[in-house]
Write a protein that holds these residues in place. Structure first.
Motif, PDB file in Angstrom:
ATOM      1  N   ASP A   1     -22.485 -34.183  -0.713  1.00  0.00           N
ATOM      2  CA  ASP A   1     -22.782 -33.321   0.428  1.00  0.00           C
ATOM      3  C   ASP A   1     -21.543 -32.513   0.768  1.00  0.00           C
ATOM      4  O   ASP A   1     -20.429 -33.051   0.828  1.00  0.00           O
ATOM      5  N   LEU A   2     -21.727 -31.235   1.043  1.00  0.00           N
ATOM      6  CA  LEU A   2     -20.589 -30.414   1.472  1.00  0.00           C
ATOM      7  C   LEU A   2     -20.019 -30.897   2.797  1.00  0.00           C
ATOM      8  O   LEU A   2     -18.821 -30.725   3.061  1.00  0.00           O
TER       9      LEU A   2
ATOM     10  N   LYS B   1     -27.697 -26.712   8.702  1.00  0.00           N
ATOM     11  CA  LYS B   1     -26.554 -26.470   7.829  1.00  0.00           C
ATOM     12  C   LYS B   1     -26.906 -25.583   6.630  1.00  0.00           C
ATOM     13  O   LYS B   1     -26.013 -25.216   5.862  1.00  0.00           O
TER      14      LYS B   1
ATOM     15  N   ILE C   1     -24.358 -24.030   3.782  1.00  0.00           N
ATOM     16  CA  ILE C   1     -24.336 -24.650   2.451  1.00  0.00           C
ATOM     17  C   ILE C   1     -24.600 -23.610   1.372  1.00  0.00           C
ATOM     18  O   ILE C   1     -23.883 -23.539   0.362  1.00  0.00           O
TER      19      ILE C   1
END
Length: 319
Positions: free
Chosen positions: A109-110, A149, A153
């Motif tokens: 996950d970023l 998000k 992303i």
């Protein structure tokens, strides 16, 4: 809707809400007895706490003829030092794969490597990982998170993918925006399509339904037509059967991707029938949220989790 299905959907909603409760997560982490009990359930789906345990599970998956994704679990990290530590762990994972000569995909996950602080920090850590993996058989793969998000992303992904070819992105079929997001990905990179594990408002998403399954299949077909390599990430028999009936696995553009510990007997059968299968192996100490999502996406997993917690025995995922 029959009563059984309605109860399953209510359980799914409740578990997704529990997964976001930071107070419950903290309680599990700080209470050794509760932590130990729940960890027995988590170890069906998580290879272990440390990198060597993740690598050992990954090597076994490769030995059995599957392709490999591996993830160091974590997300929503808001401390810069912790983001750097997570990025360092991922660099070590890439290095270990390189030294072992193992092909694979490193997923993350970023928000584990900086997105919660700034997109620029996530981009800097992502491109450093890409430099580490450049010239190898190791891909980087960005997972998708809550809809709030998604724009950030996709922005970080597009910027990095313009420089490095070995980066893939995940798209969630349940979000209403996803067909447009897919259409915006004009370069032929690899895409993973999932249904979506996060609880989202009704006006932004579709609930689990035949309509969602059809959208999922349409996204797979569109991604293939656009020239993408596609990972069809599902354990849903209806989707798997439709994918095979439509001949979407007959070429070299698509594969099935399944989570470690989820229906290993199905993965084994599909592989024996000649279908390309990738197994997603996570490891790390941040398993609480991951466990909640695995139970929420398929409520009967709750029964197995209770059995695992009560038995206290080791788990043998028979691939």
């Amino acid at each position: 809707m029959n009563q059984h299905l309605e109860l399953e959907q209510q359980l799914t909603t409740a578990l997704k809400s529990i997964a976001r409760r930071l107070d419950l997560k903290a309680y599990v982490e700080q209470n050794p007895q509760v932590n130990q009990i729940l960890r027995h359930a988590a170890l069906r789906y998580v290879a272990g706490d440390r990198l060597p345990e993740g690598l050992d599970a990954g090597k076994e998956i490769l030995r059995r003829g599957y392709s490999l994704s591996i993830e160091y679990i974590g997300e929503n990290t808001s401390d810069a030092k912790e983001c750097e530590q997570a990025a360092a762990e991922m660099k070590a994972l890439i290095q270990q794969l390189k030294q072992s000569g193992l092909p694979g995909r490193v997923s993350f996950d970023l928000s584990h490597i900086g997105l919660m602080i700034s997109p620029s920090l996530a981009y800097a850590n992502l491109t450093e990982l890409a430099r580490q993996a450049e010239g190898t058989e190791i891909e980087l793969f960005i997972s998708m998170e809550e809809s709030g998000k998604t724009d950030r992303i996709l922005s970080v992904y597009k910027q990095a993918a313009a420089e490095y070819s070995g980066i893939g992105i995940t798209l969630q079929a349940h979000l209403n925006r996803t067909p447009a997001d897919l259409a915006s990905l004009t370069s032929p990179g690899r895409i993973r399509i999932v249904k979506g594990a996060y609880q989202e408002p009704d006006h932004l998403s579709l609930a689990r339904s035949p309509e969602l399954n059809e959208r999922y299949l349409n996204l797979v077909e569109l991604a293939i037509r656009q020239g993408h390599q596609v990972s069809i990430a599902t354990h849903d028999d209806a989707i798997i059967n439709a994918v095979r009936d439509r001949g979407l696995l007959s070429g070299s553009q698509a594969e099935l991707e399944m989570l470690y510990g989820i229906r290993p007997e199905l993965a084994k059968r599909l592989r024996s029938e000649g279908n390309p299968i990738r197994i997603y192996v996570p490891y790390g100490r941040e398993w609480y949220l991951y466990l909640c999502h695995r139970i929420a996406e398929y409520p009967p997993n709750l029964y197995q989790a209770v059995i695992d917690m009560v038995s206290g025995q080791g788990v043998n995922n028979n691939y």
